[in-house]
Design a protein around this motif. Structure first.
Motif, PDB file in Angstrom:
ATOM      1  N   GLY A 139       8.613  -0.625 -12.534  1.00 46.81           N
ATOM      2  CA  GLY A 139       9.331  -1.893 -12.452  1.00 46.81           C
ATOM      3  C   GLY A 139       9.716  -2.238 -11.028  1.00 46.81           C
ATOM      4  N   LEU A 140      10.203  -1.245 -10.284  1.00 46.38           N
ATOM      5  CA  LEU A 140      10.574  -1.482  -8.885  1.00 46.38           C
ATOM      6  C   LEU A 140       9.365  -1.903  -8.057  1.00 46.38           C
ATOM      7  CD1 LEU A 140      13.024   1.516  -8.268  1.00 46.38           C
ATOM      8  CD2 LEU A 140      13.614  -0.912  -8.460  1.00 46.38           C
ATOM      9  N   TYR A 141       8.229  -1.246  -8.295  1.00 50.54           N
ATOM     10  CA  TYR A 141       7.039  -1.605  -7.533  1.00 50.54           C
ATOM     11  C   TYR A 141       6.525  -2.986  -7.936  1.00 50.54           C
ATOM     12  CZ  TYR A 141       2.448  -1.504  -5.419  1.00 50.54           C
ATOM     13  OH  TYR A 141       1.345  -1.821  -4.667  1.00 50.54           O
ATOM     14  N   LEU A 142       6.648  -3.321  -9.216  1.00 50.29           N
ATOM     15  CA  LEU A 142       6.238  -4.636  -9.685  1.00 50.29           C
ATOM     16  C   LEU A 142       7.041  -5.734  -8.998  1.00 50.29           C
ATOM     17  CD1 LEU A 142       4.206  -5.761 -11.741  1.00 50.29           C
ATOM     18  CD2 LEU A 142       6.033  -5.739 -13.443  1.00 50.29           C
ATOM     19  N   VAL A 143       8.331  -5.515  -8.845  1.00 54.83           N
ATOM     20  CA  VAL A 143       9.177  -6.470  -8.127  1.00 54.83           C
ATOM     21  C   VAL A 143       8.698  -6.623  -6.687  1.00 54.83           C
ATOM     22  CG1 VAL A 143      11.508  -6.862  -7.225  1.00 54.83           C
ATOM     23  CG2 VAL A 143      11.197  -6.104  -9.592  1.00 54.83           C
TER      24      VAL A 143
ATOM     25  N   ALA B 173       0.831  -1.210   0.000  1.00 55.05           N
ATOM     26  CA  ALA B 173       0.000   0.000   0.000  1.00 55.05           C
ATOM     27  C   ALA B 173       0.858   1.249   0.000  1.00 55.05           C
ATOM     28  CB  ALA B 173      -0.935  -0.001   1.207  1.00 55.05           C
ATOM     29  N   THR B 174       1.811   1.336   0.928  1.00 61.47           N
ATOM     30  CA  THR B 174       2.658   2.529   0.997  1.00 61.47           C
ATOM     31  C   THR B 174       3.589   2.614  -0.209  1.00 61.47           C
ATOM     32  OG1 THR B 174       4.127   1.269   2.479  1.00 61.47           O
ATOM     33  CG2 THR B 174       2.565   2.778   3.508  1.00 61.47           C
ATOM     34  N   GLY B 175       4.009   1.458  -0.723  1.00 62.37           N
ATOM     35  CA  GLY B 175       4.826   1.460  -1.938  1.00 62.37           C
ATOM     36  C   GLY B 175       4.037   1.959  -3.135  1.00 62.37           C
ATOM     37  N   ALA B 176       2.748   1.592  -3.196  1.00 57.83           N
ATOM     38  CA  ALA B 176       1.903   2.031  -4.309  1.00 57.83           C
ATOM     39  C   ALA B 176       1.770   3.541  -4.332  1.00 57.83           C
ATOM     40  CB  ALA B 176       0.516   1.379  -4.194  1.00 57.83           C
ATOM     41  N   VAL B 177       1.542   4.149  -3.166  1.00 57.14           N
ATOM     42  CA  VAL B 177       1.337   5.598  -3.138  1.00 57.14           C
ATOM     43  C   VAL B 177       2.657   6.347  -3.320  1.00 57.14           C
ATOM     44  CG1 VAL B 177       1.573   6.022  -0.649  1.00 57.14           C
ATOM     45  CG2 VAL B 177      -0.033   7.381  -2.000  1.00 57.14           C
ATOM     46  N   LEU B 178       3.767   5.741  -2.899  1.00 57.74           N
ATOM     47  CA  LEU B 178       5.083   6.341  -3.150  1.00 57.74           C
ATOM     48  C   LEU B 178       5.335   6.437  -4.654  1.00 57.74           C
ATOM     49  CD1 LEU B 178       7.898   7.272  -1.985  1.00 57.74           C
ATOM     50  CD2 LEU B 178       8.604   4.894  -2.253  1.00 57.74           C
ATOM     51  N   ILE B 179       5.078   5.337  -5.358  1.00 59.88           N
ATOM     52  CA  ILE B 179       5.268   5.319  -6.806  1.00 59.88           C
ATOM     53  C   ILE B 179       4.294   6.263  -7.490  1.00 59.88           C
ATOM     54  CG2 ILE B 179       5.136   3.874  -8.864  1.00 59.88           C
ATOM     55  CD1 ILE B 179       7.603   3.396  -7.061  1.00 59.88           C
ATOM     56  N   PHE B 180       3.035   6.260  -7.039  1.00 59.54           N
ATOM     57  CA  PHE B 180       2.052   7.155  -7.646  1.00 59.54           C
ATOM     58  C   PHE B 180       2.442   8.615  -7.442  1.00 59.54           C
ATOM     59  CE2 PHE B 180      -1.885   9.703  -7.271  1.00 59.54           C
ATOM     60  CZ  PHE B 180      -2.304   9.603  -8.581  1.00 59.54           C
ATOM     61  N   GLY B 181       2.895   8.970  -6.239  1.00 56.41           N
ATOM     62  CA  GLY B 181       3.324  10.335  -5.979  1.00 56.41           C
ATOM     63  C   GLY B 181       4.470  10.746  -6.885  1.00 56.41           C
ATOM     64  N   ALA B 182       5.438   9.836  -7.082  1.00 59.53           N
ATOM     65  CA  ALA B 182       6.588  10.140  -7.942  1.00 59.53           C
ATOM     66  C   ALA B 182       6.159  10.308  -9.397  1.00 59.53           C
ATOM     67  CB  ALA B 182       7.629   9.024  -7.821  1.00 59.53           C
ATOM     68  N   VAL B 183       5.299   9.400  -9.868  1.00 56.95           N
ATOM     69  CA  VAL B 183       4.852   9.441 -11.256  1.00 56.95           C
ATOM     70  C   VAL B 183       3.956  10.650 -11.502  1.00 56.95           C
ATOM     71  CG1 VAL B 183       3.417   8.248 -12.955  1.00 56.95           C
ATOM     72  CG2 VAL B 183       5.095   6.971 -11.612  1.00 56.95           C
ATOM     73  N   GLU B 184       3.038  10.929 -10.565  1.00 56.84           N
ATOM     74  CA  GLU B 184       2.123  12.055 -10.740  1.00 56.84           C
ATOM     75  C   GLU B 184       2.871  13.376 -10.746  1.00 56.84           C
ATOM     76  OE1 GLU B 184      -2.117  13.353  -8.815  1.00 56.84           O
ATOM     77  OE2 GLU B 184      -0.414  13.223  -7.441  1.00 56.84           O
ATOM     78  N   ALA B 185       3.708  13.595  -9.730  1.00 58.24           N
ATOM     79  CA  ALA B 185       4.410  14.878  -9.625  1.00 58.24           C
ATOM     80  C   ALA B 185       5.414  15.055 -10.759  1.00 58.24           C
ATOM     81  CB  ALA B 185       5.109  14.980  -8.275  1.00 58.24           C
ATOM     82  N   GLY B 186       6.244  14.045 -10.971  1.00 62.07           N
ATOM     83  CA  GLY B 186       7.256  14.158 -12.014  1.00 62.07           C
ATOM     84  C   GLY B 186       6.670  14.120 -13.404  1.00 62.07           C
ATOM     85  N   GLY B 187       5.682  13.240 -13.611  1.00 62.48           N
ATOM     86  CA  GLY B 187       5.077  13.114 -14.930  1.00 62.48           C
ATOM     87  C   GLY B 187       4.321  14.364 -15.346  1.00 62.48           C
ATOM     88  N   PHE B 188       3.492  14.903 -14.444  1.00 63.38           N
ATOM     89  CA  PHE B 188       2.706  16.090 -14.793  1.00 63.38           C
ATOM     90  C   PHE B 188       3.596  17.318 -14.944  1.00 63.38           C
ATOM     91  CE2 PHE B 188      -0.970  13.625 -14.102  1.00 63.38           C
ATOM     92  CZ  PHE B 188      -2.053  14.325 -14.597  1.00 63.38           C
TER      93      PHE B 188
ATOM     94  N   LEU C 246      -4.407  -6.889  -7.902  1.00 62.93           N
ATOM     95  CA  LEU C 246      -4.854  -5.745  -8.698  1.00 62.93           C
ATOM     96  C   LEU C 246      -3.758  -4.683  -8.780  1.00 62.93           C
ATOM     97  CD1 LEU C 246      -7.499  -5.244 -10.170  1.00 62.93           C
ATOM     98  CD2 LEU C 246      -8.324  -3.980  -8.174  1.00 62.93           C
ATOM     99  N   LEU C 247      -3.082  -4.423  -7.661  1.00 52.85           N
ATOM    100  CA  LEU C 247      -1.987  -3.453  -7.659  1.00 52.85           C
ATOM    101  C   LEU C 247      -0.848  -3.909  -8.569  1.00 52.85           C
ATOM    102  CD1 LEU C 247      -1.967  -2.631  -3.834  1.00 52.85           C
ATOM    103  CD2 LEU C 247      -2.599  -1.068  -5.679  1.00 52.85           C
ATOM    104  N   THR C 248      -0.593  -5.219  -8.588  1.00 55.55           N
ATOM    105  CA  THR C 248       0.436  -5.767  -9.483  1.00 55.55           C
ATOM    106  C   THR C 248       0.050  -5.542 -10.938  1.00 55.55           C
ATOM    107  OG1 THR C 248       0.961  -7.481  -7.852  1.00 55.55           O
ATOM    108  CG2 THR C 248       1.725  -7.843 -10.105  1.00 55.55           C
ATOM    109  N   LEU C 249      -1.219  -5.762 -11.252  1.00 57.12           N
ATOM    110  CA  LEU C 249      -1.700  -5.528 -12.622  1.00 57.12           C
ATOM    111  C   LEU C 249      -1.545  -4.059 -12.998  1.00 57.12           C
ATOM    112  CD1 LEU C 249      -3.190  -6.404 -15.206  1.00 57.12           C
ATOM    113  CD2 LEU C 249      -5.346  -5.989 -13.980  1.00 57.12           C
TER     114      LEU C 249
ATOM    115  N   GLY D 184      -5.308   4.275 -10.028  1.00 62.04           N
ATOM    116  CA  GLY D 184      -5.824   3.196  -9.198  1.00 62.04           C
ATOM    117  C   GLY D 184      -4.833   2.725  -8.151  1.00 62.04           C
ATOM    118  N   LEU D 185      -3.540   2.998  -8.348  1.00 64.65           N
ATOM    119  CA  LEU D 185      -2.554   2.666  -7.314  1.00 64.65           C
ATOM    120  C   LEU D 185      -2.893   3.373  -6.010  1.00 64.65           C
ATOM    121  CD1 LEU D 185       0.798   2.848  -9.348  1.00 64.65           C
ATOM    122  CD2 LEU D 185      -0.249   0.784  -8.385  1.00 64.65           C
ATOM    123  N   TYR D 186      -3.357   4.629  -6.103  1.00 67.24           N
ATOM    124  CA  TYR D 186      -3.724   5.380  -4.902  1.00 67.24           C
ATOM    125  C   TYR D 186      -5.024   4.836  -4.317  1.00 67.24           C
ATOM    126  CZ  TYR D 186      -4.110   9.452  -1.816  1.00 67.24           C
ATOM    127  OH  TYR D 186      -4.182  10.271  -0.712  1.00 67.24           O
TER     128      TYR D 186
END
Length: 401
Positions: free
Chosen positions: A384-388, A222-237, A285-288, A323-325
């Protein structure tokens, strides 16, 4: 006691468990969504005003926005639950609403640049408190079988609030007190639904030493999912407009691709939440989602010549990645309760804030080193890191059973 009576008792108990406290959940969702409107209005407003005053874009983007907001959130997260345990959830939220509303108005009255740093600390500390306590309240009000659905509604309404803020800014502009008054007024208005649910605040339970730091790692998917989402959202946008321009799109075309991502986020969270209520293990679902995120980002360099295809992929990609969040928060709520859930919600927001600080730095550095394709490769690295992590956690759990 006959069989029919026993069956009735079981059915009534199940109905009670599955009953949604709509007053409590609705109040928390309405409160934090009003804050989302104010944030969507305030962030571009403050940036435009600073630029008009001659402040460099570096100070606007790093010094005034990302760093101070991130530091305030990281400082606030471990302190919110202890404060709420003393004052109560509802009073803590009310104080946070007052502080954030007053500081939002303060940006108009205090014009020296240095004064905006303490104002931002107060503002984002208070906003973090509202997010932590609102999400805890929503999670606590949602029965286990409907948690994903409720959090899907929360994510959808919050996304609409964030979208409405920039629209208000486009209408009222940055001149005078009006935009500040609207932002502050919306924040103060978020106290109204809170008052309707004043007697329905969730119990925090007993204090446990070190609970916040323990829960950063207690539900790592759960915490890994939101860490990745935060990084992707902030950096991506933040960097997607630059990536789009390097692909050859106009500024307007790149901005429209961001809108496609946002639409996917808004339209897909309730369906994703409903699906998450029906899966046996939300980690699958998070893995998907991580896999879709990985494949989608690796395909970005191949889609650059077709704007419509890119928009369609980004629509689906944006909804799934968001959906990760949603599912990460639902997974957290399914594993913990009471005071543990409150502390874990704080840890959840802490990881999200940490991701928002890390993401732009990693993605920006990757683009500097590898060129514009570094944008997609850096995003793929995060997924990839979160998938692992998720695959390893599920394999470990399967090995223990």
């Amino acid at each position: 006691m006959d069989r029919r009576t026993a069956d009735n008792i079981v059915a009534e108990a199940q109905a009670d468990i599955e009953t949604i406290d709509w007053v409590a959940a609705g109040a928390a969702i309405a409160s934090i969504s009003a804050v989302g409107i104010a944030l969507g209005l305030g962030l571009p407003l403050l940036s435009v005003i600073l630029e008009s005053r001659g402040v460099s874009t570096t100070m606007i983007g790093i010094g005034a926005n990302t760093a101070v907001a991130g530091v305030a959130s990281l400082l606030a997260a471990p302190l919110i639950t202890p404060i709420a345990r003393v004052l109560g959830v509802r009073l803590s939220m009310l104080i946070a609403i007052v502080l954030s509303g007053v500081s939002a108005l303060g940006f108009y009255y205090f014009t020296p640049f240095w004064t905006w740093f303490p104002l931002r600390l107060v503002f984002h500390f208070s906003i973090t408190a509202l997010f932590v306590l609102s999400e805890f309240w929503i999670n606590a009000a949602a029965p286990p079988g409907r948690r994903g659905f409720i959090l899907g509604i929360y994510a959808t309404v919050l996304s609409l609030g964030f979208a409405l803020g920039p629209y208000i800014f486009s209408v009222v502009g940055s001149q005078g007190i009006l935009p500040f008054a609207i932002g502050s007024g919306v924040i103060f208005a978020s106290a109204v639904p809170l008052l309707f649910a004043w007697n329905r605040q969730p119990a925090l339970g007993e204090r446990r030493r070190g609970a916040f730091w323990r829960h950063i790692f207690s539900v790592p998917t759960a915490t890994g999912a939101v860490l990745i989402f935060g990084a992707v959202e902030a950096g991506g946008f933040a960097l997607f407009p630059i990536y789009g321009e390097r692909l050859g799109y106009t500024e307007a075309a790149a901005a429209q691709l961001l809108i496609a991502i946002g639409l996917g986020n808004v339209l897909m969270q309730i369906p994703i939440g409903l699906i998450s209520d029906r899966v046996r293990d939300r980690r699958s679902l998070l893995t998907l989602f991580a896999f879709v995120g990985l494949v989608g980002t690796l395909c970005l360099p191949l889609l650059g010549n077709d704007w419509w295809l890119m928009a369609g992929v980004l629509f689906l990609w944006g909804g799934v990645v968001a959906g990760l969040y949603t599912v990460g928060l639902a997974h957290l709520g399914s594993r913990l309760g009471g005071g543990d859930l409150a502390a874990a919600n704080a840890a959840f927001i802490f990881c999200y804030s940490a991701g928002m600080l890390v993401g732009p730095q990693v993605i920006g550095s990757s683009m500097d080193i590898f060129g514009y394709n570094g944008f997609a490769w850096a995003l793929a690295l995060f997924f990839g890191l979160y998938l692992v992590l998720t695959v390893a956690r599920m394999a470990w759990a399967r090995g223990r059973s």
